[in-house]
Every structure is written in structure tokens, then in C-alpha cells.
Design a protein around this motif. Structure first.
Motif, PDB file in Angstrom:
ATOM      1  N   THR A   1     -24.086  -8.399   5.808  1.00  0.00           N
ATOM      2  CA  THR A   1     -24.535  -8.365   4.671  1.00  0.00           C
ATOM      3  C   THR A   1     -23.684  -7.157   4.007  1.00  0.00           C
ATOM      4  N   LEU A   2     -24.125  -8.082   2.403  1.00  0.00           N
ATOM      5  CA  LEU A   2     -24.251  -6.422   1.520  1.00  0.00           C
ATOM      6  C   LEU A   2     -24.970  -5.202   1.799  1.00  0.00           C
ATOM      7  N   GLY A   3     -25.905  -5.897   2.507  1.00  0.00           N
ATOM      8  CA  GLY A   3     -26.779  -4.247   2.082  1.00  0.00           C
ATOM      9  C   GLY A   3     -26.355  -3.534   3.518  1.00  0.00           C
ATOM     10  N   ASP A   4     -25.714  -4.031   4.819  1.00  0.00           N
ATOM     11  CA  ASP A   4     -25.639  -3.963   5.553  1.00  0.00           C
ATOM     12  C   ASP A   4     -24.380  -2.313   5.250  1.00  0.00           C
ATOM     13  N   THR A   5     -23.857  -3.352   4.713  1.00  0.00           N
ATOM     14  CA  THR A   5     -22.451  -2.084   3.673  1.00  0.00           C
ATOM     15  C   THR A   5     -23.692  -1.094   3.250  1.00  0.00           C
ATOM     16  N   ARG A   6     -24.437  -0.339   2.757  1.00  0.00           N
ATOM     17  CA  ARG A   6     -25.172   0.077   2.145  1.00  0.00           C
ATOM     18  C   ARG A   6     -26.062   0.889   3.298  1.00  0.00           C
ATOM     19  N   ILE A   7     -26.437   0.343   4.439  1.00  0.00           N
ATOM     20  CA  ILE A   7     -27.059   1.540   5.173  1.00  0.00           C
ATOM     21  C   ILE A   7     -26.267   3.497   5.345  1.00  0.00           C
ATOM     22  N   ASP A   8     -27.593   3.980   5.775  1.00  0.00           N
ATOM     23  CA  ASP A   8     -26.896   5.406   5.411  1.00  0.00           C
ATOM     24  C   ASP A   8     -26.684   5.692   7.512  1.00  0.00           C
TER      25      ASP A   8
ATOM     26  N   ASN B   1     -21.058   4.074   9.615  1.00  0.00           N
ATOM     27  CA  ASN B   1     -20.590   3.590   8.423  1.00  0.00           C
ATOM     28  C   ASN B   1     -19.624   3.695   6.977  1.00  0.00           C
TER      29      ASN B   1
ATOM     30  N   TYR C   1     -17.938   2.198   5.100  1.00  0.00           N
ATOM     31  CA  TYR C   1     -17.622   1.033   4.380  1.00  0.00           C
ATOM     32  C   TYR C   1     -18.280   2.914   3.380  1.00  0.00           C
ATOM     33  N   GLU C   2     -19.280   2.993   3.805  1.00  0.00           N
ATOM     34  CA  GLU C   2     -19.448   4.187   2.913  1.00  0.00           C
ATOM     35  C   GLU C   2     -18.913   6.024   2.930  1.00  0.00           C
TER      36      GLU C   2
END
Length: 286
Positions: free
Chosen positions: A200-207, A211, A213-214
Motif C-alpha cells: 500500500t501507499l502507507g507501506d511505502t512511507r514507513i520509516d 524501505n 522507496y524512501e
């Protein structure tokens, strides 16, 4: 004239009947003694080793659990053995064998210990990373063996087939060369301790360090146990300008050089998913 010196002719020694009988009785006695030794009370026949299969792509906890089951040990025994096994890991691993528990079939007996088996697996992984093709390819790419294992673990998790491994590796190399985040779902799944095709989009924003994505670059450690094919792909990917890939449907992975092309493939994936009415392989942007 001086006589030519010749060695005395060697005659075959012929045993008398008594001599032949003596040899026969001696042979029979030797066999009898051997049989008696073999069948001594309390003597056990050699144990036939069992086989423990470690598949490609397993994470360290899965390997630990499999060893515990095979050796009939309490859960957690193999994991605890890591701290005292003195595994021959590279310094970069900092004692963590993730990525170095090489997938293969290992012989196991009742006398096998977790430490011995883990050491065998790590030595096997080191040997595969040291094969000329992998080692030379890694040096050409400017990668350490640990980095090779890390990249290979991503390839193992992301590629559906061996034929795709090279292209997945090329996507990773191209993204690293452009300082783009890898954006690999497999590293997120590792961070969240799960295995799913839905991110999910929320998964891609985890610290989280895994990750991708980040955070740019490779994750801090491998994420599974890669096989030799994934290692080879990691250091010698085919030429190509791909930056994205998505599994549109099982057996159909599309690689793209532009985001516009990639979006079309993702849209096709979404249509297939909606038609199926259930989750299938999620879009994977390399």
C-alpha cells in the motif's frame, strides 16, 4: 669372452595341497572374525544421513525453524546457536547470517548440531560467491561479496523465473547508477516480516532501513538466501535501459525504460486484477 650375467629365472611357487588347505582355513577364519566384529553386541550400523532441503529465497528465520524441526530441537535452538557458532561471515554481516545460509540439500544425522549445519551453509555460500564468474563479475561491478549477496537476495525475491533474473538485476544497476531509490516491494515485505504481493501507499512511507522507496541504495543486509543463479545475475546483468518492471499476470512480467510505458503496464495489471476479482501479483516498480 666373459659370460653375460643373467638374473636367476623366477619360478612360480607351487603350493602343496597342505599349503592350499592352510590358506583356505586362514581365509575362512578371517571372514568369521570380521563377521563377529561386525555383529558385536551393542554395535550399531552406520547411520544413513537424512536430507534437509533449504529452498532458494528462504529467510533466516525459516531456515532456523527447518533445522530445529529436522534435528528435533525446541523452537529457537538454532537461532540461539548463531551467537556461539563463530560463523565464517564477512565483517560487513556483523554476525548476521541472513543471505549466507545457502539454499541446497544438506546431510543431517542424529549427531548433527545447529552450529555445524549453519557453518556448513555459510561456507557453501562463501564458496559460491568465490566462484570465478561471480567473484570476477563482482569486482568488475565494484561490489564486495556481501553487496553481491544483498543484491542477489533482492533478485531472488523479485524475479518469477530464472530468465527474469538478469533483467531485474539490470533494473537495480540502472537505478543505482541514476541515484534512484530501488522501490522494491520485497525489501518492504522483509521490513514488515511478511510475504505479500500487495503493497500500500502507507507501506511505502514507513520509516525503516529496508524501505527502499524512501532510502537510496541497497538495503543494509540481504533479505533472503539467494542461489547461485541470482548471484550470477547480480554481477553480470544483460545490457538494457530498463528502470521499471511489473508482473501484469502470472508468467508475464513487463520491463520498461520510461515511467509512461510502465504506467500502461500497471493499468493492464489493474484491469486483470479487477477481472479476476482477487489479488494477484502486485505491481513491482524496480
Amino acid at each position: 669372452m666373459p659370460r653375460e650375467y643373467r638374473l636367476p629365472s623366477q619360478r612360480r611357487t607351487r603350493l602343496t595341497r597342505r599349503g592350499r588347505l592352510a590358506l583356505l582355513f586362514a581365509a575362512i577364519a578371517a571372514v568369521a572374525v570380521a563377521v563377529m566384529v561386525t555383529l558385536l553386541p551393542g554395535e550399531e550400523a552406520p547411520e544413513t544421513p537424512r536430507r534437509l532441503l533449504i529452498p532458494e529465497g528462504w529467510r533466516a528465520p525459516q531456515v532456523y525453524a527447518a533445522i530445529d524441526r529436522e534435528l528435533k530441537l525446541p523452537p529457537g535452538s538454532t537461532k540461539a546457536a548463531v551467537a556461539t557458532a563463530a560463523l565464517p561471515l564477512p565483517a560487513e554481516a556483523k554476525g548476521n547470517p541472513e543471505g549466507f545460509l545457502f539454499p541446497a540439500t544438506y546431510p543431517v544425522t542424529s549427531k548433527t548440531t545447529p552450529g555445524e549445519l549453519l557453518t556448513y551453509m555459510v561456507r557453501t555460500a562463501n564458496g559460491k560467491l568465490a566462484t570465478p564468474a561471480v567473484a570476477n563479475g563482482g569486482r568488475t561491478q565494484g561490489m564486495t561479496p556481501y553487496q553481491t549477496a544483498t543484491l542477489a537476495s533482492i533478485i531472488e525475491a523479485e524475479a518469477d523465473t530464472r530468465a527474469e533474473m538478469g533483467k531485474v538485476a539490470r533494473v537495480v544497476h540502472n537505478r543505482l547508477a541514476k541515484s534512484m531509490p530501488l522501490q522494491m516491494d520485497s525489501t518492504l515485505n522483509y521490513a514488515l516480516n511478511r510475504s505479500t504481493v500487495d503493497v500500500t501507499l502507507g507501506d511505502t512511507r514507513i520509516d525503516h532501513p529496508f524501505n527502499t522507496y524512501e532510502r537510496q541504495g541497497l538495503p543494509p543486509t540481504p533479505i533472503d538466501s539467494p542461489g547461485l543463479a541470482a548471484m550470477a545475475a547480480a554481477v553480470a546483468p544483460p545490457p538494457g535501459d530498463w528502470l521499471f518492471f511489473v508482473t501484469v499476470k502470472p508468467g508475464d512480467t513487463r520491463f520498461s525504460a520510461t515511467y509512461e510505458e510502465h504506467k500502461k503496464h500497471v493499468a493492464e495489471f489493474n484491469r486483470n486484477r479487477a477481472a479476476a476479482g482477487r489479488a494477484q501479483a502486485g505491481p513491482r516498480a524496480g
